[in-house]
Motif scaffolding. Sequence first.
Motif, PDB file in Angstrom:
ATOM      1  N   ASP A  77       0.430  -1.879   1.888  1.00 34.42           N
ATOM      2  CA  ASP A  77       1.841  -1.545   2.077  1.00 34.42           C
ATOM      3  C   ASP A  77       2.638  -2.799   1.774  1.00 34.42           C
ATOM      4  N   ASP A  78       3.737  -2.656   1.044  1.00 29.82           N
ATOM      5  CA  ASP A  78       4.491  -3.847   0.641  1.00 29.82           C
ATOM      6  C   ASP A  78       5.362  -4.412   1.756  1.00 29.82           C
ATOM      7  N   GLN A  79       5.487  -3.689   2.877  1.00 27.86           N
ATOM      8  CA  GLN A  79       6.258  -4.194   4.007  1.00 27.86           C
ATOM      9  C   GLN A  79       5.299  -4.774   5.047  1.00 27.86           C
ATOM     10  N   GLU A  80       5.441  -6.057   5.311  1.00 27.13           N
ATOM     11  CA  GLU A  80       4.494  -6.737   6.192  1.00 27.13           C
ATOM     12  C   GLU A  80       4.443  -6.125   7.582  1.00 27.13           C
ATOM     13  N   ALA A  84      -3.445  -5.429   1.799  1.00 28.44           N
ATOM     14  CA  ALA A  84      -2.818  -5.858   0.553  1.00 28.44           C
ATOM     15  C   ALA A  84      -1.328  -5.559   0.581  1.00 28.44           C
ATOM     16  N   ALA A  85      -0.553  -6.372  -0.140  1.00 24.70           N
ATOM     17  CA  ALA A  85       0.896  -6.215  -0.183  1.00 24.70           C
ATOM     18  C   ALA A  85       1.369  -5.435  -1.407  1.00 24.70           C
ATOM     19  N   ASP A  86       0.460  -5.123  -2.335  1.00 20.43           N
ATOM     20  CA  ASP A  86       0.833  -4.329  -3.508  1.00 20.43           C
ATOM     21  C   ASP A  86      -0.406  -3.620  -4.047  1.00 20.43           C
ATOM     22  N   PHE A 108      -3.124   3.859   1.350  1.00 20.69           N
ATOM     23  CA  PHE A 108      -2.156   3.270   0.433  1.00 20.69           C
ATOM     24  C   PHE A 108      -0.762   3.852   0.632  1.00 20.69           C
ATOM     25  N   ASP A 109       0.235   2.975   0.675  1.00 20.06           N
ATOM     26  CA  ASP A 109       1.627   3.413   0.600  1.00 20.06           C
ATOM     27  C   ASP A 109       1.885   3.870  -0.839  1.00 20.06           C
TER      28      ASP A 109
END
Length: 208
Positions: free
Chosen positions: A8-11, A33-35, A53-54
């Motif tokens: 997810d790209d939001q911590e 992971a962030a992306d 996964f987002d």
Amino acid sequence: MIRVVLADDQEIIRTGLGMILDAQPDISVVGMAADGAEAVELTRRLRPDVCLFDIRMPGVDGIEATRLVDPVPVVVITTFDLDEHVHAALRAGAKGFLLKNSGTELLGQAIRAAAAGDALIAPTVTVRLLGAFADRGRPVQPVDPLTEREEEVVRTVASGRTNTEIAADLHISVSTVKTHIASLMAKLGVRNRVEIAMWAYETGRARP
């Protein structure tokens, strides 16, 4: 222990999901992971049992990442309850589709279902999704006739109810609901509750 890689790209969301999953006795987050690109790299290196996964991530999004990590089962989670996202995720091979407000119980259920080769879709989108696929041709006939109680369970599954909600609606135990669902899968020759609901729409037992 079910080993999970999540992305997810939001911590704050990433950290929160990690804490929720790690609190489950049978689930362990082995990578975050962030992306999407990082998620794919982690998945190939760590070989988890399930990925979470987002959908909306910079660069490689959750849909493309789902395709790239195949055959590792993926549960897609998103804030956006949009038909195009649901269809895209399922076409990419996702084994689950959840909204971020689905709750911790449903999140755990989705991870476990994916690890077992099953599929779980958030009840809030199930009805609309199945309505879109209602007309797929001649429906399968059950191996044995359904009991009156099984007919009731079919209709409640098609309405997107969880096992706990079905138990409350029909005044039976959750374990009894699970028994009926297992019997329905055997009689209909289907793999999961999503396909039970699909059959209900195909046979006119449920309406969009």
